[in-house]
Design a protein around this motif. Sequence first.
Motif, PDB file in Angstrom:
ATOM      1  N   LEU A 118       0.836  -1.200   0.000  1.00  0.00           N
ATOM      2  CA  LEU A 118       0.000   0.000   0.000  1.00  0.00           C
ATOM      3  C   LEU A 118       0.872   1.252   0.000  1.00  0.00           C
ATOM      4  N   GLY A 119       1.996   1.176   0.695  1.00  0.00           N
ATOM      5  CA  GLY A 119       2.930   2.296   0.658  1.00  0.00           C
ATOM      6  C   GLY A 119       3.420   2.562  -0.752  1.00  0.00           C
ATOM      7  N   ALA A 120       3.681   1.482  -1.502  1.00  0.00           N
ATOM      8  CA  ALA A 120       4.119   1.635  -2.890  1.00  0.00           C
ATOM      9  C   ALA A 120       3.038   2.287  -3.738  1.00  0.00           C
ATOM     10  N   LEU A 121       1.796   1.838  -3.562  1.00  0.00           N
ATOM     11  CA  LEU A 121       0.690   2.403  -4.349  1.00  0.00           C
ATOM     12  C   LEU A 121       0.409   3.854  -3.966  1.00  0.00           C
ATOM     13  N   VAL A 122       0.447   4.152  -2.674  1.00  0.00           N
ATOM     14  CA  VAL A 122       0.213   5.528  -2.223  1.00  0.00           C
ATOM     15  C   VAL A 122       1.342   6.436  -2.714  1.00  0.00           C
ATOM     16  N   GLY A 123       2.593   5.970  -2.599  1.00  0.00           N
ATOM     17  CA  GLY A 123       3.713   6.768  -3.080  1.00  0.00           C
ATOM     18  C   GLY A 123       3.644   7.012  -4.574  1.00  0.00           C
ATOM     19  N   ALA A 124       3.308   5.967  -5.335  1.00  0.00           N
ATOM     20  CA  ALA A 124       3.178   6.121  -6.783  1.00  0.00           C
ATOM     21  C   ALA A 124       2.045   7.091  -7.127  1.00  0.00           C
ATOM     22  N   SER A 125       0.926   6.998  -6.402  1.00  0.00           N
ATOM     23  CA  SER A 125      -0.208   7.893  -6.658  1.00  0.00           C
ATOM     24  C   SER A 125       0.167   9.344  -6.392  1.00  0.00           C
ATOM     25  N   ALA A 126       0.873   9.587  -5.276  1.00  0.00           N
ATOM     26  CA  ALA A 126       1.280  10.953  -4.954  1.00  0.00           C
ATOM     27  C   ALA A 126       2.253  11.499  -5.991  1.00  0.00           C
ATOM     28  N   LEU A 127       3.205  10.653  -6.431  1.00  0.00           N
ATOM     29  CA  LEU A 127       4.192  11.095  -7.421  1.00  0.00           C
ATOM     30  C   LEU A 127       3.538  11.380  -8.765  1.00  0.00           C
ATOM     31  N   VAL A 128       2.689  10.479  -9.220  1.00  0.00           N
ATOM     32  CA  VAL A 128       2.017  10.666 -10.511  1.00  0.00           C
ATOM     33  C   VAL A 128       1.082  11.874 -10.459  1.00  0.00           C
ATOM     34  N   LEU A 129       0.411  12.066  -9.318  1.00  0.00           N
ATOM     35  CA  LEU A 129      -0.456  13.240  -9.163  1.00  0.00           C
ATOM     36  C   LEU A 129       0.353  14.527  -9.299  1.00  0.00           C
ATOM     37  N   ALA A 130       1.531  14.568  -8.663  1.00  0.00           N
ATOM     38  CA  ALA A 130       2.369  15.767  -8.747  1.00  0.00           C
ATOM     39  C   ALA A 130       2.821  16.021 -10.184  1.00  0.00           C
ATOM     40  N   ILE A 131       3.231  14.959 -10.886  1.00  0.00           N
ATOM     41  CA  ILE A 131       3.690  15.111 -12.275  1.00  0.00           C
ATOM     42  C   ILE A 131       2.547  15.558 -13.181  1.00  0.00           C
ATOM     43  N   SER A 132       1.395  14.907 -13.028  1.00  0.00           N
ATOM     44  CA  SER A 132       0.245  15.241 -13.871  1.00  0.00           C
ATOM     45  C   SER A 132      -0.260  16.658 -13.598  1.00  0.00           C
ATOM     46  N   TRP A 133      -0.253  17.042 -12.321  1.00  0.00           N
ATOM     47  CA  TRP A 133      -0.685  18.399 -11.958  1.00  0.00           C
ATOM     48  C   TRP A 133       0.263  19.437 -12.552  1.00  0.00           C
ATOM     49  N   PHE A 134       1.564  19.155 -12.502  1.00  0.00           N
ATOM     50  CA  PHE A 134       2.561  20.081 -13.052  1.00  0.00           C
ATOM     51  C   PHE A 134       2.368  20.244 -14.561  1.00  0.00           C
ATOM     52  N   ARG A 135       1.967  19.156 -15.234  1.00  0.00           N
ATOM     53  CA  ARG A 135       1.820  19.205 -16.680  1.00  0.00           C
ATOM     54  C   ARG A 135       0.531  19.900 -17.106  1.00  0.00           C
ATOM     55  N   SER A 136      -0.568  19.705 -16.367  1.00  0.00           N
ATOM     56  CA  SER A 136      -1.868  20.218 -16.813  1.00  0.00           C
ATOM     57  C   SER A 136      -2.327  21.472 -16.090  1.00  0.00           C
ATOM     58  N   LYS A 137      -1.846  21.660 -14.842  1.00  0.00           N
ATOM     59  CA  LYS A 137      -2.257  22.799 -14.008  1.00  0.00           C
ATOM     60  C   LYS A 137      -3.783  22.851 -13.820  1.00  0.00           C
ATOM     61  N   LYS A 138      -4.414  21.689 -13.864  1.00  0.00           N
ATOM     62  CA  LYS A 138      -5.867  21.621 -13.729  1.00  0.00           C
ATOM     63  C   LYS A 138      -6.219  20.693 -12.590  1.00  0.00           C
ATOM     64  N   PHE A 139      -6.961  21.222 -11.588  1.00  0.00           N
ATOM     65  CA  PHE A 139      -7.292  20.392 -10.430  1.00  0.00           C
ATOM     66  C   PHE A 139      -8.516  19.530 -10.694  1.00  0.00           C
ATOM     67  N   TRP A 140      -9.613  20.135 -11.203  1.00  0.00           N
ATOM     68  CA  TRP A 140     -10.855  19.377 -11.393  1.00  0.00           C
ATOM     69  C   TRP A 140     -10.774  18.521 -12.650  1.00  0.00           C
TER      70      TRP A 140
END
Length: 443
Positions: free
Chosen positions: A291-313
Amino acid sequence: MIELQRRLSVHWPLWIALAVLWMLTVTFEYLATLRTQGKLIYTLDDAYIHMAMAKNIALHGVYGVTRYEFSSSSSSPLWTLLLGLFYWTFGVRETLPLVLDLLISSAALGAVYFTLRRKIANNYWMALILLAVVVLTPMPVLISSGMEHPLHIVLVILFAGLFGKTMDDDEALRKPSNVIFLCLLCAGLVMTRFESYAIVFIAVVFTLFRGRWKTAFGMAASAVLPLVVYQAISVAHGSRWLPNSILIRGDVHHTGIFNSAESVLFVPLSSPNFGNFILGWWHGFILAPYLGALVGASALVLAISWFRSKKFWKSEHVLLLTYVAAAAAHLQFGRTGHFYRYDAYLVTLGIFVLSIPLSEVFASLVRWMVKNVSRTLIGSVAILLSLQMLFPLMTRSFLAFPLIPAASRNIYEQQYQMGLFLKRYYQGKAVAANDIGAITFLA
């Protein structure tokens, strides 16, 4: 015939995943019957508790482990009632929970496939996702337990897919049918597994932030009302306000640190409690590194995707954040393990919410890598390092599958034999026992 061939060719990732699911399930159940004299035996005595209650519902109209009185002994009222309905329709058959779980698990794969197919065009990537759900959850192990967890998973996936869609699309959020279905899913989720309240609460908060007060209220009411009705029925019959199994497990949290409502309310006001709160998370990640691996991957991918799109919703962002929060809540207040079932829904949901953003990140990385040799080397190293996060999940599955035959044999030699003994020599008598599933189902 041509249309059938076209559908088979178009949806081949789903057919392959279903074939693997059925093949693994049949293989390990066959291996289990070799150790139980050809008898289908579930891997946990808990399954027989649900079966006993369902039998009494179908034959005697009594919600209890015996025909004589009401007992709040099931932590999954919806699964117990569903099983009771099938017993009433088809007769009391020991194989029915296995068949139901296999069909529901197949439906869960279908839910994952058709929800993701709108945004993932690569069939090879889709096949990999579906096979990961089968093997890493792991689905055949849940089916062998004969319990409610496949039902919980399919409801979680349906809820996540629809909730993500409504967060990304104002028109979808306004559509009455979507709102009604969301509310029904909220009720089904919490009555299947009570830890679903974390997911529902997070979804309600996001819906409030979107300014949809009526929808948020409907979701919250749909989740609370079934529990209130259950509590009223239970208390009216002289039982407690929650199922006995939940009350017993809730008396002592698995960390021994954080187990009271008072602790939750006053965490921000007390530094020792806040320290214990953090320790509870740390302890949970140690017990469940996957679960730590999945949570860490989710947080990392969220940060990368947010940086690329700048869209929250955006549905992917909302689902990733919902997953991180739900997993954190489960690790703090829930339990992990116990034959790979308590947190199985989080494994499937983690794979589900990571699928679309990971495919986008991977495609962008490949485009970046082909520019020159140095980028190719750097990208290859990044991919290899990211694959390390799969090891805890793969290790978990590697250890889980061989336990199916061994666990079935244990239940057959202990609880099942005790049930047969009581059925023969103590039918209708009062006895004391530590495991009540098989003995109440058989005797």
